[in-house]
Write a protein that holds these residues in place. Structure first.
Motif, PDB file in Angstrom:
ATOM      1  N   PHE A 190       0.816  -1.215   0.000  1.00 11.00           N
ATOM      2  CA  PHE A 190       0.000   0.000   0.000  1.00 11.00           C
ATOM      3  C   PHE A 190       0.855   1.274   0.000  1.00 11.00           C
ATOM      4  CE2 PHE A 190      -2.188   3.212   2.673  1.00 11.00           C
ATOM      5  CZ  PHE A 190      -3.245   3.506   1.829  1.00 11.00           C
ATOM      6  N   PHE A 191       1.936   1.285   0.762  1.00 10.12           N
ATOM      7  CA  PHE A 191       2.732   2.498   0.953  1.00 10.12           C
ATOM      8  C   PHE A 191       3.107   3.202  -0.351  1.00 10.12           C
ATOM      9  CE2 PHE A 191       4.767   1.311   5.347  1.00 10.12           C
ATOM     10  CZ  PHE A 191       3.542   1.459   5.963  1.00 10.12           C
ATOM     11  N   PRO A 192       3.672   2.519  -1.347  1.00  8.71           N
ATOM     12  CA  PRO A 192       4.115   3.237  -2.553  1.00  8.71           C
ATOM     13  C   PRO A 192       2.985   3.922  -3.323  1.00  8.71           C
ATOM     14  CG  PRO A 192       5.063   1.031  -2.484  1.00  8.71           C
ATOM     15  CD  PRO A 192       4.030   1.104  -1.408  1.00  8.71           C
ATOM     16  N   ARG A 193       1.758   3.518  -3.075  1.00  8.06           N
ATOM     17  CA  ARG A 193       0.618   4.082  -3.808  1.00  8.06           C
ATOM     18  C   ARG A 193       0.092   5.365  -3.186  1.00  8.06           C
ATOM     19  NH1 ARG A 193      -2.984  -1.171  -3.949  1.00  8.06           N
ATOM     20  NH2 ARG A 193      -4.559   0.433  -4.102  1.00  8.06           N
ATOM     21  N   THR A 194       0.557   5.694  -1.982  1.00  3.28           N
ATOM     22  CA  THR A 194      -0.063   6.823  -1.280  1.00  3.28           C
ATOM     23  C   THR A 194       0.907   7.888  -0.792  1.00  3.28           C
ATOM     24  OG1 THR A 194      -0.039   5.527   0.750  1.00  3.28           O
ATOM     25  CG2 THR A 194      -2.082   5.523  -0.532  1.00  3.28           C
ATOM     26  N   GLY A 195       2.168   7.833  -1.167  1.00  5.15           N
ATOM     27  CA  GLY A 195       3.066   8.903  -0.762  1.00  5.15           C
ATOM     28  C   GLY A 195       4.392   8.400  -0.262  1.00  5.15           C
ATOM     29  N   ARG A 196       5.160   9.302   0.325  1.00 11.77           N
ATOM     30  CA  ARG A 196       6.545   9.014   0.705  1.00 11.77           C
ATOM     31  C   ARG A 196       6.726   8.560   2.147  1.00 11.77           C
ATOM     32  NH1 ARG A 196       6.451  14.131  -1.363  1.00 11.77           N
ATOM     33  NH2 ARG A 196       7.176  14.953   0.605  1.00 11.77           N
ATOM     34  N   TYR A 197       5.843   8.972   3.052  1.00 11.65           N
ATOM     35  CA  TYR A 197       6.029   8.709   4.483  1.00 11.65           C
ATOM     36  C   TYR A 197       4.756   8.095   5.060  1.00 11.65           C
ATOM     37  CZ  TYR A 197       9.890  11.797   3.582  1.00 11.65           C
ATOM     38  OH  TYR A 197      11.015  12.352   3.048  1.00 11.65           O
ATOM     39  N   HIS A 198       4.950   7.117   5.952  1.00 10.50           N
ATOM     40  CA  HIS A 198       3.809   6.362   6.462  1.00 10.50           C
ATOM     41  C   HIS A 198       3.953   6.135   7.955  1.00 10.50           C
ATOM     42  CE1 HIS A 198       2.657   5.863   2.345  1.00 10.50           C
ATOM     43  NE2 HIS A 198       3.949   5.736   2.118  1.00 10.50           N
ATOM     44  N   LEU A 199       2.927   6.532   8.689  1.00  9.10           N
ATOM     45  CA  LEU A 199       2.929   6.370  10.143  1.00  9.10           C
ATOM     46  C   LEU A 199       2.087   5.167  10.523  1.00  9.10           C
ATOM     47  CD1 LEU A 199       2.387  10.030  11.367  1.00  9.10           C
ATOM     48  CD2 LEU A 199       4.533   8.820  11.000  1.00  9.10           C
TER      49      LEU A 199
END
Length: 131
Positions: free
Chosen positions: A95-104
């Motif tokens: 999921f991370f690469p589809r929604t932006g650069r940083y993930h909390l």
């Protein structure tokens, strides 16, 4: 020039008020996950968008990617792990690469230190709490 571009793309930190809100959202939605899109202003993650069509269960939260807001200030995502594990799952890494650069990832029991930040490829990333 590339150096300036890299500096422009880096997040300096997250606002203390937003981090507090994310921890509260985790606690309020427990035992279900929550998910939101992070927005940055001047290099600080300071706002979230709750996306229509998001579904939550005890095992996951799913954002309907077609409903993501348009805009240049999207920094990434935030979601909770009610099991308290502050490490991305395989689903998170997809999921991370589809929604932006940083993930909390916000984990139970949702105290001030129950969160972690990761890059889109799942590497731990330290950000400062500002304010």
């Amino acid at each position: 020039m590339a150096h300036n571009m890299d500096a422009h793309m880096k997040i300096r930190g997250i606002s203390a008020d937003l981090l507090d809100l994310l921890l509260r959202l985790g606690a309020e939605n427990h035992p279900y996950e929550f998910a939101a899109i992070l927005r940055e202003v001047d290099g600080v993650i300071s706002e979230i968008d709750l996306v229509p069509g998001t579904t939550s269960t005890e095992e996951s939260a799913s954002i309907f990617v077609d409903m993501l807001p348009l805009g240049t200030h999207k920094a990434g995502s935030a979601h909770s792990h009610p099991n308290g594990v502050l490490w991305p799952s395989d689903a998170d890494l997809n999921f991370f690469p589809r929604t932006g650069r940083y993930h909390l990832i916000i984990g139970a029991p949702y105290g001030p230190d129950d969160w972690a930040c990761f890059t889109a490829n799942g590497e731990p990333y330290e950000i400062e709490v500002i304010g």
